[in-house]
Design a protein around this motif. Structure first.
Motif, PDB file in Angstrom:
ATOM      1  N   ASN A  29     -11.778  -3.094  -0.468  1.00 44.86           N
ATOM      2  CA  ASN A  29     -11.331  -4.003   0.582  1.00 44.86           C
ATOM      3  C   ASN A  29     -10.066  -4.744   0.177  1.00 44.86           C
ATOM      4  O   ASN A  29      -9.976  -5.290  -0.913  1.00 44.86           O
ATOM      5  N   SER A  30      -9.096  -4.712   1.038  1.00 42.15           N
ATOM      6  CA  SER A  30      -7.779  -5.340   0.897  1.00 42.15           C
ATOM      7  C   SER A  30      -6.839  -4.586  -0.039  1.00 42.15           C
ATOM      8  O   SER A  30      -5.717  -5.016  -0.261  1.00 42.15           O
ATOM      9  N   THR A  50       0.382   3.169   1.282  1.00 41.86           N
ATOM     10  CA  THR A  50      -0.031   2.622   2.565  1.00 41.86           C
ATOM     11  C   THR A  50      -0.803   1.335   2.332  1.00 41.86           C
ATOM     12  O   THR A  50      -1.553   1.209   1.377  1.00 41.86           O
ATOM     13  N   SER A  51      -0.604   0.394   3.221  1.00 43.09           N
ATOM     14  CA  SER A  51      -1.292  -0.885   3.096  1.00 43.09           C
ATOM     15  C   SER A  51      -2.767  -0.747   3.426  1.00 43.09           C
ATOM     16  O   SER A  51      -3.223   0.318   3.883  1.00 43.09           O
ATOM     17  N   TRP A  52      -3.513  -1.817   3.228  1.00 41.80           N
ATOM     18  CA  TRP A  52      -4.947  -1.806   3.501  1.00 41.80           C
ATOM     19  C   TRP A  52      -5.227  -1.405   4.955  1.00 41.80           C
ATOM     20  O   TRP A  52      -6.103  -0.594   5.230  1.00 41.80           O
ATOM     21  N   THR A  53      -4.487  -1.916   5.871  1.00 49.63           N
ATOM     22  CA  THR A  53      -4.723  -1.590   7.277  1.00 49.63           C
ATOM     23  C   THR A  53      -4.134  -0.253   7.676  1.00 49.63           C
ATOM     24  O   THR A  53      -4.477   0.294   8.725  1.00 49.63           O
ATOM     25  N   GLY A  54      -3.229   0.255   6.855  1.00 48.96           N
ATOM     26  CA  GLY A  54      -2.526   1.475   7.232  1.00 48.96           C
ATOM     27  C   GLY A  54      -1.328   1.213   8.117  1.00 48.96           C
ATOM     28  O   GLY A  54      -0.598   2.136   8.475  1.00 48.96           O
ATOM     29  N   GLY A  55      -1.102  -0.042   8.446  1.00 54.42           N
ATOM     30  CA  GLY A  55      -0.017  -0.377   9.344  1.00 54.42           C
ATOM     31  C   GLY A  55       1.353  -0.365   8.703  1.00 54.42           C
ATOM     32  O   GLY A  55       2.368  -0.297   9.395  1.00 54.42           O
ATOM     33  N   SER A  56       1.372  -0.432   7.384  1.00 53.65           N
ATOM     34  CA  SER A  56       2.648  -0.377   6.671  1.00 53.65           C
ATOM     35  C   SER A  56       2.609   0.771   5.674  1.00 53.65           C
ATOM     36  O   SER A  56       1.606   0.982   5.002  1.00 53.65           O
ATOM     37  N   SER A  70      -1.765   8.615   4.820  1.00 55.63           N
ATOM     38  CA  SER A  70      -2.687   7.988   5.760  1.00 55.63           C
ATOM     39  C   SER A  70      -3.961   7.629   5.014  1.00 55.63           C
ATOM     40  O   SER A  70      -4.147   8.007   3.860  1.00 55.63           O
ATOM     41  N   ASP A  72      -8.382   6.637   5.711  1.00 63.61           N
ATOM     42  CA  ASP A  72      -9.553   6.435   6.548  1.00 63.61           C
ATOM     43  C   ASP A  72     -10.449   5.474   5.781  1.00 63.61           C
ATOM     44  O   ASP A  72     -11.130   5.871   4.832  1.00 63.61           O
ATOM     45  N   ARG A  73     -10.448   4.226   6.172  1.00 66.82           N
ATOM     46  CA  ARG A  73     -11.197   3.225   5.411  1.00 66.82           C
ATOM     47  C   ARG A  73     -12.702   3.455   5.479  1.00 66.82           C
ATOM     48  O   ARG A  73     -13.416   3.189   4.517  1.00 66.82           O
TER      49      ARG A  73
END
Length: 124
Positions: A29-30, A50-56, A70, A72-73
């Motif tokens: 997490n994070s 890639t960031s934790w959210t995948g947004g960056s 990419s 997949d958390r």
């Protein structure tokens, strides 16, 4: 102790593609995740993250739009889709995880966790 396990490496002809996977033993997490590579006789170099959210995301210049990272958390897995491979992409590819996406990547010396690597061989 968190474990990262890479898979998907192998032998491919130039111009082909591979998808690497990195499965984590922990939800991380994070944590941001990324890929590095090391060719014979060379230093380990950054490929993508890639960031934790995948947004960056962040890519090395040599990727030139050929690779896509990419994650997949839910599956605790990060991926590296590699297309249009060349012999210069031959290397052991390592997965890494670290909490500080913006300050630690692409510094290989700052990574908190590492996988053992998967070999990618690109024939001409």
């Amino acid at each position: 102790q968190v474990q990262l396990v890479e898979s998907g490496g192998g032998l491919v002809q130039a111009g082909g593609g591979l998808q690497l996977s990195c499965a984590a033993s922990d939800p991380l997490n994070s944590y941001a995740m990324g890929w590095f590579r090391q060719a014979p006789g060379k230093e380990r170099e950054f490929v993508a993250s890639t960031s934790w959210t995948g947004g960056s995301t962040l890519y090395a210049d040599f990727v030139k739009g050929r690779f896509t990272i990419s994650r997949d958390r839910a599956k605790r897995t990060a991926y590296l889709q590699m297309n249009n491979l060349t012999p210069e992409d031959t290397a052991v590819y390592f997965c890494a995880a670290d909490q500080a996406f913006y300050t630690d990547f692409p510094n290989r010396n700052a990574m908190e966790y590492w996988g053992k690597g998967t070999l990618v061989l690109v024939s001409s």
